[in-house]
Design a protein around this motif. Structure first.
Motif, short mmCIF file in Angstrom:
data_model
loop_
_atom_site.label_atom_id
_atom_site.label_comp_id
_atom_site.label_asym_id
_atom_site.label_seq_id
_atom_site.Cartn_x
_atom_site.Cartn_y
_atom_site.Cartn_z
N SER A 1 -0.59 -51.58 -12.35
CA SER A 1 -0.29 -51.60 -13.78
C SER A 1 -0.47 -50.20 -14.35
N ILE B 1 -4.07 -45.17 -24.71
CA ILE B 1 -2.90 -44.32 -24.51
C ILE B 1 -2.66 -44.05 -23.03
N ASP B 2 -1.41 -43.75 -22.72
CA ASP B 2 -1.10 -43.20 -21.41
C ASP B 2 -0.33 -41.89 -21.65
N GLY B 3 0.18 -41.30 -20.56
CA GLY B 3 0.82 -39.99 -20.68
C GLY B 3 2.04 -39.99 -21.59
N ASP C 1 -1.97 -47.35 -16.29
CA ASP C 1 -3.38 -47.16 -16.61
C ASP C 1 -3.53 -46.48 -17.96
N PHE C 2 -4.25 -47.15 -18.83
CA PHE C 2 -4.43 -46.60 -20.17
C PHE C 2 -5.81 -45.97 -20.28
N GLN C 3 -5.89 -44.95 -21.10
CA GLN C 3 -7.17 -44.27 -21.29
C GLN C 3 -7.60 -44.40 -22.75
N PHE C 4 -8.86 -44.09 -23.00
CA PHE C 4 -9.47 -44.18 -24.34
C PHE C 4 -9.25 -45.56 -24.95
N VAL C 5 -9.35 -46.59 -24.12
CA VAL C 5 -9.06 -47.94 -24.60
C VAL C 5 -10.20 -48.43 -25.51
N VAL D 1 -6.34 -50.76 -28.60
CA VAL D 1 -5.52 -49.54 -28.56
C VAL D 1 -5.90 -48.72 -27.33
#
Lengths: 446, 67
Positions: free
Chosen positions: A7, A29-31, A9-13, A27
């Motif tokens: 899947s 973000i990804d690249g 991968d999102f960061q700062f979730v 919320v």
């Protein structure tokens, strides 16, 4: 060797309970989303600086509308829950409706309502689809949905519902007619926000939701998107050639450029999708710059008709230089961001369908034709109109805003690496996930 | 939990908008409102650049494993 589902991968979730038990405020973000967020936060201060001359009444309310709009746009690009996404996506209509309806030109109310009704109609179907997804899968969490997948038999209808919303917002032919009206009537800053940020929500939605959630349906409808994109590229470019109003010309060119974006996304290739994202960022910068450039001459001469201008290079040399950079950026000259996006999209399209790529390439030529012709008629030629002679070259705040746009257009045109670097892994993830679902679906049929 | 940087990005412009709404500007020219809006939007821009800087660009899971 077994493929396992990978899947995005999102960061700062951030995940907080919102409607307890049902929907979370989530919320991350990804690249891909980070670039759209930066585009939003970059364009907003430029709009605020440009407010100076174009807005004379209720400035305070106008500033509030712009800031609220920024909140909603950033919300759209980092929502990881379908309901939260829908809320931000729809809420963005309100400030834009007000910006066109209150501070617009003569036919502002008509244009504001047309804009509102078109986009709302499409979005209502998306809401129905979101509710259906909740009842089918039991969640609206995007990450969970990526892992669970949606059964193949539901995908076509759900895809169409999301498509109806994104196609209007993109805007794709034949539901693009609200855009020229909205642009012509909106104040300069409104046009900038609309072209640079609002249109990008749909392109982002296609990548995040259409490809991510409904891969099987996306594969089924690829041809439909190709045909609509090609019509948008060729037909609206021809319409742009015929325009006599500068803003309308740029509005139609936006439809053509967004045609490239949708084409690139649905090539489902690494180059195509990366190119589309790059093209959206590039179009965000270039179209914002072009609308600001039109705003500069409109404030001085109070008309947008192309034939009322001519020979501006002799009295506004600085303006002529920046306008030239933006024109070249819009037609996709190598060395500007416009080139990288279109080149990658065409590369992706060639891999999938040579005929589609060849027809799309014609759009590049038409793009050069209408932009260069616009530039020739406005900037070059003899200065033989008396009323133009009193026009002054760029003011300080105009130099600041326009050069702030020239720099990234040229910098990322020569050195796209920072942007490409940011989106590469996320696009790869999206495609892996997409292909995994397709293979899985084929395997289950056998 | 770490600092909620995304929620800050989302909320900062709204806070700015509320601040502009509830402050009275003198002389009716609203120049101060413009500076507030500009300050807030520039702060948000810098925050998003910081986010880009700390964002891990190569962050991705392995897609292939052996069984």
């Amino acid at each position: 060797m077994f493929l396992i589902k990978n899947s995005v991968d999102f960061q700062f979730v951030e995940n907080r309970e919102w409607l307890s038990g049902f929907i979370n405020y989530k919320v991350g973000i990804d690249g891909i989303s980070i670039l759209f967020i930066i585009l939003t936060t970059f364009i907003t201060p430029i709009c605020i600086i440009s407010v100076n001359a174009s807005i004379t009444n209720r400035l305070k309310d106008f500033l509030i509308a712009i800031l609220i709009m920024e909140t909603f746009m950033i919300g759209v690009f980092c929502s990881l829950d379908l309901v939260v996404f829908y809320l931000f996506f729809e809420a963005g209509l309100i400030p834009m409706f007000l910006i066109i309806g209150i501070w617009g030109g003569e036919r502002r109310v008509y244009s504001a309502f047309k804009f509102f009704l078109y986009t709302l109609l499409g979005s209502v179907l998306m809401l129905v689809a979101i509710i259906s997804i909740y009842w089918i899968t039991g969640t609206t969490d995007v990450e969970k949905l990526y892992e669970l997948g949606i059964q193949a038999e539901y995908q076509n209808l759900l895809w169409l519902a999301f498509f109806s919303s994104f196609a209007v917002k993109t805007p794709m032919w034949p539901v693009h007619t609200w855009l020229p009206d909205a642009h012509v009537e909106a104040p300069t800053v409104g046009s900038v926000l609309l072209a640079a940020i609002l249109l990008k929500m749909a392109g982002y939605g296609f990548i995040r939701f259409s490809l991510g959630l409904f891969p099987i349906a996306s594969e089924n409808f690829t041809m439909l998107v190709y045909v609509l994109s090609l019509i948008a590229i060729i037909y609206t470019s021809l319409v742009a050639l015929m325009q006599e109003d500068m803003k309308k010309l740029i509005a139609y060119s936006s439809v053509a450029h967004m045609g490239f974006v949708t084409l690139g996304i649905f090539t489902m290739t690494q180059q195509g999708i990366e190119g589309s994202i790059f093209q959206m960022i590039s179009h965000g910068l270039v179209s914002a710059a072009l609308f600001l450039s039109v705003g500069v001459v409109y404030e001085r001469h109070h008309t947008r008709l192309i034939n009322k201008y001519g020979g501006l290079v002799s009295i506004m040399p600085r303006y002529a230089i920046v306008f030239m950079v933006f024109t070249l950026g819009a037609l996709g000259l190598p060395g500007t961001t416009g080139f990288i996006g279109e080149f990658l999209i065409l590369m992706g399209a060639f891999e999938k369908n040579i005929l589609v790529a060849m027809i799309a390439s014609l759009g590049v030529i038409l793009g050069a034709a209408y932009m260069l012709w616009l530039f020739k008629r406005v900037v070059f030629g003899e200065m033989n109109k008396q009323e133009l002679k009193s026009m002054k070259d760029l003011k300080t705040f105009e130099i600041i805003t326009l050069s702030a746009l020239v720099i990234p257009i040229l910098f990322f045109g020569f050195y796209p690496e920072p942007l490409m670097n940011s989106i590469e892994a996320s696009v790869e993830n999206t495609l892996n996930m997409y292909n995994f679902d397709l293979i899985n679906n084929l395997a289950s049929k056998d | 939990m770490n600092f909620p940087i995304l929620s800050s990005l989302i909320l900062l412009p709204t806070i700015g908008a509320l601040f502009i709404l509830f402050t009275k500007s003198s002389s009716g020219k609203y120049q101060s409102s413009k500076y507030v809006a500009l300050f807030i939007s520039l702060a948000n821009f810098l925050l998003s650049l910081y986010l880009w800087y700390v964002f891990d660009k190569k962050f991705s899971r392995l897609s292939v494993c052996r069984k």
